[in-house]
Design a protein around this motif. Structure first.
Motif, PDB file in Angstrom:
ATOM      1  N   ASN A   1      33.204  51.107  32.021  1.00  0.00           N
ATOM      2  CA  ASN A   1      31.522  50.380  31.611  1.00  0.00           C
ATOM      3  C   ASN A   1      30.221  49.465  32.698  1.00  0.00           C
ATOM      4  OD1 ASN A   1      32.645  52.318  29.945  1.00  0.00           O
ATOM      5  ND2 ASN A   1      33.012  51.031  28.683  1.00  0.00           N
ATOM      6  N   TYR A   2      31.266  49.012  33.407  1.00  0.00           N
ATOM      7  CA  TYR A   2      30.874  47.981  33.506  1.00  0.00           C
ATOM      8  C   TYR A   2      29.634  47.659  35.612  1.00  0.00           C
ATOM      9  CZ  TYR A   2      31.168  46.041  28.934  1.00  0.00           C
ATOM     10  OH  TYR A   2      31.704  46.181  27.699  1.00  0.00           O
ATOM     11  N   ASP A   3      28.716  47.266  36.204  1.00  0.00           N
ATOM     12  CA  ASP A   3      29.289  47.368  37.041  1.00  0.00           C
ATOM     13  C   ASP A   3      28.963  45.869  37.384  1.00  0.00           C
ATOM     14  OD1 ASP A   3      27.248  49.388  37.086  1.00  0.00           O
ATOM     15  OD2 ASP A   3      25.817  48.578  36.341  1.00  0.00           O
TER      16      ASP A   3
ATOM     17  N   ASN B   1      40.436  40.751  39.065  1.00  0.00           N
ATOM     18  CA  ASN B   1      40.446  41.120  40.323  1.00  0.00           C
ATOM     19  C   ASN B   1      40.037  43.036  40.101  1.00  0.00           C
ATOM     20  OD1 ASN B   1      42.417  40.338  42.218  1.00  0.00           O
ATOM     21  ND2 ASN B   1      43.980  39.138  40.689  1.00  0.00           N
ATOM     22  N   SER B   2      40.147  43.732  38.841  1.00  0.00           N
ATOM     23  CA  SER B   2      39.237  44.645  39.206  1.00  0.00           C
ATOM     24  C   SER B   2      37.732  44.890  39.596  1.00  0.00           C
ATOM     25  CB  SER B   2      38.995  45.453  38.214  1.00  0.00           C
ATOM     26  OG  SER B   2      38.524  46.651  37.662  1.00  0.00           O
ATOM     27  N   PHE B   3      36.854  43.810  39.372  1.00  0.00           N
ATOM     28  CA  PHE B   3      35.739  43.399  40.101  1.00  0.00           C
ATOM     29  C   PHE B   3      35.600  44.002  41.330  1.00  0.00           C
ATOM     30  CE2 PHE B   3      34.577  43.898  35.309  1.00  0.00           C
ATOM     31  CZ  PHE B   3      33.551  44.721  35.471  1.00  0.00           C
ATOM     32  N   ASN B   4      36.704  43.362  41.769  1.00  0.00           N
ATOM     33  CA  ASN B   4      36.914  42.885  43.319  1.00  0.00           C
ATOM     34  C   ASN B   4      37.081  44.146  44.241  1.00  0.00           C
ATOM     35  OD1 ASN B   4      36.123  41.107  45.431  1.00  0.00           O
ATOM     36  ND2 ASN B   4      38.231  40.503  45.928  1.00  0.00           N
TER      37      ASN B   4
ATOM     38  N   LYS C   1      32.588  45.130  43.302  1.00  0.00           N
ATOM     39  CA  LYS C   1      31.753  44.839  42.087  1.00  0.00           C
ATOM     40  C   LYS C   1      31.507  43.516  42.148  1.00  0.00           C
ATOM     41  CE  LYS C   1      32.890  48.737  38.879  1.00  0.00           C
ATOM     42  NZ  LYS C   1      33.174  49.191  37.109  1.00  0.00           N
ATOM     43  N   LEU C   2      30.114  43.306  41.803  1.00  0.00           N
ATOM     44  CA  LEU C   2      29.769  42.150  42.163  1.00  0.00           C
ATOM     45  C   LEU C   2      30.223  40.834  40.610  1.00  0.00           C
ATOM     46  CD1 LEU C   2      27.456  39.615  42.973  1.00  0.00           C
ATOM     47  CD2 LEU C   2      25.879  40.746  41.037  1.00  0.00           C
ATOM     48  N   ILE C   3      30.636  39.917  41.722  1.00  0.00           N
ATOM     49  CA  ILE C   3      31.460  38.943  40.436  1.00  0.00           C
ATOM     50  C   ILE C   3      30.228  37.306  41.248  1.00  0.00           C
ATOM     51  CG2 ILE C   3      33.442  36.941  40.307  1.00  0.00           C
ATOM     52  CD1 ILE C   3      35.615  39.783  41.653  1.00  0.00           C
ATOM     53  N   ALA C   4      29.475  37.002  39.493  1.00  0.00           N
ATOM     54  CA  ALA C   4      29.205  35.833  39.900  1.00  0.00           C
ATOM     55  C   ALA C   4      29.539  35.191  39.274  1.00  0.00           C
ATOM     56  CB  ALA C   4      27.319  36.258  39.823  1.00  0.00           C
ATOM     57  N   ALA C   5      29.723  33.791  39.765  1.00  0.00           N
ATOM     58  CA  ALA C   5      30.010  32.531  39.374  1.00  0.00           C
ATOM     59  C   ALA C   5      29.401  31.540  39.322  1.00  0.00           C
ATOM     60  CB  ALA C   5      31.522  32.598  39.685  1.00  0.00           C
ATOM     61  N   ILE C   6      29.314  30.366  38.590  1.00  0.00           N
ATOM     62  CA  ILE C   6      28.178  29.303  38.269  1.00  0.00           C
ATOM     63  C   ILE C   6      29.372  27.933  37.724  1.00  0.00           C
ATOM     64  CG2 ILE C   6      27.735  29.619  36.117  1.00  0.00           C
ATOM     65  CD1 ILE C   6      24.798  28.454  37.058  1.00  0.00           C
ATOM     66  N   CYS C   7      28.765  26.768  38.731  1.00  0.00           N
ATOM     67  CA  CYS C   7      29.211  25.101  38.362  1.00  0.00           C
ATOM     68  C   CYS C   7      30.320  25.275  38.521  1.00  0.00           C
ATOM     69  CB  CYS C   7      28.788  25.307  36.930  1.00  0.00           C
ATOM     70  SG  CYS C   7      29.297  23.907  35.730  1.00  0.00           S
TER      71      CYS C   7
ATOM     72  N   THR D   1      27.871  36.056  49.248  1.00  0.00           N
ATOM     73  CA  THR D   1      29.429  36.694  50.833  1.00  0.00           C
ATOM     74  C   THR D   1      29.671  38.008  50.173  1.00  0.00           C
ATOM     75  OG1 THR D   1      29.420  34.546  51.201  1.00  0.00           O
ATOM     76  CG2 THR D   1      30.859  35.649  51.769  1.00  0.00           C
ATOM     77  N   ASP D   2      29.436  39.087  50.620  1.00  0.00           N
ATOM     78  CA  ASP D   2      29.610  40.290  50.043  1.00  0.00           C
ATOM     79  C   ASP D   2      29.407  40.781  48.596  1.00  0.00           C
ATOM     80  OD1 ASP D   2      30.901  40.149  52.455  1.00  0.00           O
ATOM     81  OD2 ASP D   2      32.600  39.427  52.399  1.00  0.00           O
ATOM     82  N   ASN D   3      30.206  40.822  47.926  1.00  0.00           N
ATOM     83  CA  ASN D   3      30.323  40.840  46.634  1.00  0.00           C
ATOM     84  C   ASN D   3      30.315  39.409  45.523  1.00  0.00           C
ATOM     85  OD1 ASN D   3      32.922  41.206  47.002  1.00  0.00           O
ATOM     86  ND2 ASN D   3      33.627  41.988  44.886  1.00  0.00           N
ATOM     87  N   ILE D   4      30.003  38.682  46.035  1.00  0.00           N
ATOM     88  CA  ILE D   4      30.501  37.594  45.385  1.00  0.00           C
ATOM     89  C   ILE D   4      28.748  36.711  45.168  1.00  0.00           C
ATOM     90  CG2 ILE D   4      31.540  35.295  44.826  1.00  0.00           C
ATOM     91  CD1 ILE D   4      33.089  37.613  44.881  1.00  0.00           C
TER      92      ILE D   4
END
Length: 181
Positions: free
Chosen positions: A63-65, A90-93, A97-103, A143-146
């Motif tokens: 259900n998620y982008d 791993n599923s998103f990668n 699909k976009l994975i956005a990680a901060i800090c 970088t790519d989807n990250i």
């Protein structure tokens, strides 16, 4: 419209989680929150009581982008003991699909070798724990989807980068105007 997931746990960094969610909702994105904790009732790093929408076991990832991983002390509570989160990432990668990680949250990606041979940023002092190409002067790196971002101080840039990733320049311009950036 884009639909994303945002991780919430006890000790989540308030600004990285709540401001990111607020800005994305403000532009019309639908954001559901989930937690790795046993209860949906949570307390942020600075003492705010919040409620997650879902426990991780209740999610349907189809259900998620995209997924957003805020930092904070919670990262160190789950870094080596969350098989469920590893499966989500791993599923998103695997589906690009976009994975956005901060800090500190890029540490989750490092454990899965997702940052290997990629440019990234992370909270100051954690760069030696990641196997990748640390860009010391950057605030946010795609970088790519990250997407990785340095810290709470760059939350606006982090959200702007998510919008740029989706070529959502109309919403980006509107957001900057509305918040008088």
């Amino acid at each position: 419209m884009r639909k994303g997931l945002l991780l919430l746990n006890n000790q989540i960094e308030d600004i990285e989680a709540l401001a990111t969610r607020a800005l994305l909702v403000r532009v019309g994105y639908e954001i559901d929150t989930f937690t790795l904790e046993q209860s949906k009732s949570l307390k942020t790093a600075y003492g705010l009581d919040i409620q997650a929408d879902f426990l991780i076991k209740e999610l349907n990832l189809n259900n998620y982008d995209f997924v957003v991983l805020p930092g904070g002390k919670h990262v160190f509570n789950f870094i080596n003991n969350s098989v469920e989160l590893d499966k989500v990432i791993n599923s998103f990668n695997n589906e690009n699909k976009l994975i956005a990680a901060i800090c500190a949250a890029p540490l989750f990606l490092n454990n899965l070798e997702i940052l290997k041979n990629r440019d990234y940023v992370v909270f100051h002092g954690l760069e030696d724990q990641i196997n990748g190409n640390f860009l010391e002067e950057a605030k946010v790196v795609t970088t790519d989807n990250i997407i990785t971002a340095r810290s709470a101080g760059v939350v606006y840039d982090f959200v702007f980068e998510i919008l740029k990733y989706y070529n959502d320049f109309t919403r980006l311009t509107s957001l900057k105007h509305d918040i008088i950036y």
